[in-house]
Write a protein that holds these residues in place. Structure first.
Motif, PDB file in Angstrom:
ATOM      1  N   ILE A 141      14.506   8.907   2.339  1.00  0.00           N
ATOM      2  CA  ILE A 141      15.152   8.493   3.586  1.00  0.00           C
ATOM      3  C   ILE A 141      14.050   8.350   4.622  1.00  0.00           C
ATOM      4  CG2 ILE A 141      16.777   9.123   5.407  1.00  0.00           C
ATOM      5  CD1 ILE A 141      18.447  10.531   3.312  1.00  0.00           C
ATOM      6  N   THR A 142      13.966   7.168   5.160  1.00  0.00           N
ATOM      7  CA  THR A 142      12.884   6.920   6.111  1.00  0.00           C
ATOM      8  C   THR A 142      13.473   6.344   7.399  1.00  0.00           C
ATOM      9  OG1 THR A 142      10.770   5.802   6.390  1.00  0.00           O
ATOM     10  CG2 THR A 142      12.411   4.630   5.114  1.00  0.00           C
ATOM     11  N   GLU A 143      12.625   6.200   8.414  1.00  0.00           N
ATOM     12  CA  GLU A 143      13.138   5.753   9.714  1.00  0.00           C
ATOM     13  C   GLU A 143      12.218   4.666  10.266  1.00  0.00           C
ATOM     14  OE1 GLU A 143      12.868   9.338  11.937  1.00  0.00           O
ATOM     15  OE2 GLU A 143      10.736   9.476  11.628  1.00  0.00           O
ATOM     16  N   GLN A 144      12.606   4.099  11.380  1.00  0.00           N
ATOM     17  CA  GLN A 144      11.792   3.056  12.006  1.00  0.00           C
ATOM     18  C   GLN A 144      10.731   3.713  12.886  1.00  0.00           C
ATOM     19  OE1 GLN A 144      12.623  -0.008  10.838  1.00  0.00           O
ATOM     20  NE2 GLN A 144      14.071   1.299   9.728  1.00  0.00           N
ATOM     21  N   PRO A 199       0.822  -1.210   0.000  1.00  0.00           N
ATOM     22  CA  PRO A 199       0.000   0.000   0.000  1.00  0.00           C
ATOM     23  C   PRO A 199       0.863   1.269   0.000  1.00  0.00           C
ATOM     24  CG  PRO A 199      -0.719  -1.521   1.705  1.00  0.00           C
ATOM     25  CD  PRO A 199       0.530  -2.085   1.140  1.00  0.00           C
ATOM     26  N   LEU A 200       0.428   2.247  -0.730  1.00  0.00           N
ATOM     27  CA  LEU A 200       1.064   3.561  -0.899  1.00  0.00           C
ATOM     28  C   LEU A 200       2.339   3.536  -1.745  1.00  0.00           C
ATOM     29  CD1 LEU A 200       0.802   5.213   2.645  1.00  0.00           C
ATOM     30  CD2 LEU A 200      -0.861   5.226   0.780  1.00  0.00           C
ATOM     31  N   THR A 251       7.505   4.024   6.076  1.00  0.00           N
ATOM     32  CA  THR A 251       6.716   4.038   4.831  1.00  0.00           C
ATOM     33  C   THR A 251       5.825   2.797   4.765  1.00  0.00           C
ATOM     34  OG1 THR A 251       8.597   3.034   3.706  1.00  0.00           O
ATOM     35  CG2 THR A 251       8.320   5.388   3.426  1.00  0.00           C
ATOM     36  N   ILE A 252       6.378   1.657   5.251  1.00  0.00           N
ATOM     37  CA  ILE A 252       5.589   0.419   5.234  1.00  0.00           C
ATOM     38  C   ILE A 252       4.402   0.540   6.194  1.00  0.00           C
ATOM     39  CG2 ILE A 252       5.654  -2.058   5.795  1.00  0.00           C
ATOM     40  CD1 ILE A 252       8.621  -2.002   4.889  1.00  0.00           C
ATOM     41  N   LEU A 253       4.670   1.077   7.377  1.00  0.00           N
ATOM     42  CA  LEU A 253       3.598   1.235   8.364  1.00  0.00           C
ATOM     43  C   LEU A 253       2.527   2.212   7.871  1.00  0.00           C
ATOM     44  CD1 LEU A 253       5.618   1.350  11.711  1.00  0.00           C
ATOM     45  CD2 LEU A 253       4.565  -0.613  10.571  1.00  0.00           C
ATOM     46  N   ALA A 254       2.988   3.292   7.204  1.00  0.00           N
ATOM     47  CA  ALA A 254       2.029   4.264   6.668  1.00  0.00           C
ATOM     48  C   ALA A 254       1.111   3.581   5.656  1.00  0.00           C
ATOM     49  CB  ALA A 254       2.774   5.423   6.010  1.00  0.00           C
ATOM     50  N   GLY A 255       1.685   2.641   4.892  1.00  0.00           N
ATOM     51  CA  GLY A 255       0.892   1.901   3.913  1.00  0.00           C
ATOM     52  C   GLY A 255      -0.212   1.101   4.575  1.00  0.00           C
ATOM     53  N   TYR A 270       2.086   9.538   6.369  1.00  0.00           N
ATOM     54  CA  TYR A 270       3.458   9.444   6.859  1.00  0.00           C
ATOM     55  C   TYR A 270       3.643  10.166   8.196  1.00  0.00           C
ATOM     56  CZ  TYR A 270       8.462   8.807   6.480  1.00  0.00           C
ATOM     57  OH  TYR A 270       9.746   8.412   6.703  1.00  0.00           O
ATOM     58  N   GLY A 271       2.868  11.201   8.426  1.00  0.00           N
ATOM     59  CA  GLY A 271       2.967  11.884   9.721  1.00  0.00           C
ATOM     60  C   GLY A 271       3.793  13.139   9.662  1.00  0.00           C
TER      61      GLY A 271
END
Lengths: 306, 352
Positions: free
Chosen positions: A130-133, A46-47, A204-208, A281-282
């Motif tokens: 660039i993303t984070e946990q 997703p996303l 990004t995965i969690l946002a999906g 994404y927040g």
């Protein structure tokens, strides 16, 4: 002197390669020989990369379309979307020559991309994100879980995918007890079933998943990274080792978009982020600067720099 | 340093039998100045026709097609745009060398070693009115690549040393103007010279460093013994350089380069790279880049984009105060008004 100038003007050649020359080197200039650009993307994420009415969509798909367009493949008729089923497919497909590029949350590691992005098992261009946990919780726990201490108090009710950066961060750096499963999707299923109260993964995965299960899940604005392990993921474009010219072209066009963003212009990147990620994404991100930008000659080389 | 006034010597030496004979020769022949202006007007027209021939790839039928479709005003306009640089280069060289030769010839006559006849360039330079000199320099300043603009400094000194403003300057005034000019010039181009040094672009470095030094030394006559050899060698050399510099202008396209997307009857898409010659109710005629003319029905054309040509790619990575050295001031100003459009990827492809 005027004579010398006239002779010099006609004989001097540029000291750096042009974009056209790199396209020829990458084997993409002649479309009769390379009619379609093969791009590996996720189709069920997703996303980032998913199918909607038979059309590939998502943030990564849009970035892939932007690069493809600049390489001369300006419509979906000229792109062959190759489905990436599992994370392992990304490297295998590149090494087997099944794809020209991979846009599938391919994060930079020294083994994969080489130290300083100089080339490892494959070549990497970018990063394009660039993303984070981060942490995702059921909406019912909103306000009750909001800090690292709250997560620690949950004990084994925190779920992570085995072998991920999140798992290492929580167990080794934060000294937390977690449940490790074989994929983030299983953790999400566990949260929805009430087995777990939180899951950690790439933001990004969690946002999906938050987008997929609207109203059920919430991504927390919680930084899990530590000074020793910031937990930062740099998402890169995977390129076959055999095609360094293509890596240079991708970096060149990513940098073009980056510079346009710096100049305050609308870019494909910001439009893709706004369309797919910003709501979930927040926080509002900007395109990161590519790591290894080649010095290529293009038609805008005389344009003002400021 | 300000040189003696040529006109004054002419007046002082009016009883000189050599100069009398030279004047009578000038009266008998058509004036060099008149011939020059005839050439200056007629040449562009002839050139425009020659360019069509080159544009057509030497094919008579295509030349006729171009002559039928290309608007003469547009042709002359494109000629002006691409040819001004070369024409002003030659005019500046002629005026600068003509002024030096004229002053030197006068000096030689005063020293009792007159030339058998006044050098051609000197006569051309003297025939040119002040407004044409100023116009030439202004046009050169606007259209020459910034890399070559410093060459205008010595040329400016050479040409305007014959004017009363220059001659009336005292040494102190001259030194003051020279110091101010050099200081401003240094401030303007020092970072570029430094960058040229770092990039090992020694030709560019020479182009920025040497002209101001040359400008300091160029005023006044050359030694009498050098005047004749200089006239014999330099005048034909300038004309040869003119021909050399003209060749690229002859082959510069008259029409804008485009890529036209055509959808054929069988559904296949074709990209045609070339120059649109003309269009009517039914057909579009395109002169293809690699030669030959294609006639396309309007309904088959689905898109057309304007493309840059590879010759527009710059060679240097040098800028003067953010203006690229291969741009003219006009081009650089244009880029600031409208930034570069995104190059359509179809322009980059190898097309059939």
């Amino acid at each position: 002197m005027i004579g010398a100038a006239a002779c010099q003007d006609r004989n001097k050649r540029p000291g750096r390669p042009s974009v056209e020359e790199k396209l020829v080197e990458a084997g993409l200039a002649d479309h009769s020989k390379h009619p379609k650009l093969r791009i590996g993307v996720y189709t069920r994420r997703p996303l980032l990369g998913f199918m909607e009415n038979g059309v590939n969509r998502g943030f990564e798909v849009e970035i892939a379309r932007y690069i493809a367009k600049n390489l001369g493949y300006d419509s979906d008729q000229k792109i062959e979307w190759v489905e990436i089923g599992t994370p392992n497919d990304r490297q295998i497909f590149l090494q087997q020559g099944k794809v020209d590029l991979v846009f599938a949350s391919f994060s930079h590691t020294d083994n994969r991309c080489g130290k300083d992005w100089a080339g490892g098992d494959v070549l990497c261009a970018g990063p394009y994100l660039i993303t984070e946990q981060s942490v995702i919780i059921p909406m019912t726990m909103k306000g009750k879980i909001s800090s690292i201490q709250h997560l620690k108090d949950l004990g084994g009710k925190v779920c992570v995918a085995a072998g991920t950066t999140s798992e290492r961060l929580l167990t080794e750096d934060r000294q937390m007890a977690v449940s490790s499963l074989n994929g983030t999707e299983l953790c999400i299923d566990g949260i929805r079933a009430g087995t777990y109260l939180a899951a950690s993964s790439d933001r990004t995965i969690l946002a999906g998943f938050a987008a997929k299960y609207q109203g059920e899940l919430l991504v927390l604005d919680l930084k899990l990274g530590t000074a020793d392990r910031p937990g930062i993921e740099q998402l890169a474009v995977g390129v076959p080792r055999s095609n360094p010219a293509l890596r240079e072209l991708v970096d060149y066009f990513l940098n073009k978009s980056f510079k346009d963003q710096q100049a305050g212009k609308a870019t494909a990147w910001t439009s893709a982020f706004d369309q797919y990620l910003s709501r979930w994404y927040g926080e509002q991100l900007t395109q990161p600067s590519p790591q290894r930008v080649p010095d290529l000659l293009d038609y805008d080389a005389k344009s003002p720099t400021r | 340093m300000p040189s003696p006034r040529r006109g004054e010597h002419m007046a002082d030496d009016s009883s000189d039998p050599d100069l009398d004979s030279q004047d009578s020769e000038l009266r008998q022949r058509p004036s060099g100045g008149r011939a020059f202006w005839t050439v200056a007007v007629a040449l562009p027209a002839a050139f425009a026709l020659l360019r069509l021939w080159v544009e057509a790839g030497g094919q008579v039928q295509i030349v006729l097609l171009l002559a039928e479709n290309v608007n003469p005003t547009n042709l002359l306009a494109s000629m002006f745009i691409t040819g001004t640089r070369v024409v002003t280069m030659v005019l500046v060289a002629v005026f600068a060398l003509g002024s030096i030769l004229g002053i030197s010839a006068d000096n030689a006559a005063r020293r009792g070693k007159p030339l058998p006849r006044r050098p051609l360039f000197a006569r051309w330079a003297e025939a040119a009115p002040l407004w044409s000199l100023v116009t030439t320099f202004v046009l050169a300043m606007a259209t020459w690549p910034i890399l070559y603009l410093p060459l205008l400094l010595p040329a400016l000194v050479a040409v305007f040393q014959t004017t009363s403003v220059y001659r009336d300057m005292s040494t102190v005034q001259w030194l003051l103007v020279a110091a101010l000019t050099l200081a401003s010039y240094g401030w303007l181009v020092w970072p570029t010279m430094h960058a040229a040094w770092r990039q090992h672009e020694y030709f560019a470095l020479l182009m920025f460093a040497s002209p101001p030094l040359l400008a300091l030394m160029i005023g006044g006559p050359v030694p009498a013994m050098l005047v004749r050899p200089m006239a014999v060698i330099v005048q034909p050399a300038v004309l040869i350089i003119f021909v050399w510099a003209t060749l690229p202008v002859l082959s510069t396209p008259v029409l804008p380069l485009t890529v036209t997307t055509v959808t054929n009857a069988d559904g296949t898409t074709e990209f045609i790279r070339g120059y649109v010659i003309g269009t009517d109710d039914m057909m579009i005629s395109i002169l293809q880049e690699h030669g030959g003319v294609r006639y396309l029905h309007h309904t088959t054309v689905t898109a057309r984009v304007l493309c840059p040509s590879p010759e527009e790619l710059p060679v240097y990575k040098l800028r003067v105060r953010d203006l690229h050295v291969e741009d003219s001031l006009l081009e650089a100003m244009g880029r600031r008004v409208r930034s570069a459009p995104v190059t359509d990827a179809v322009c980059r492809r190898t097309l059939g």
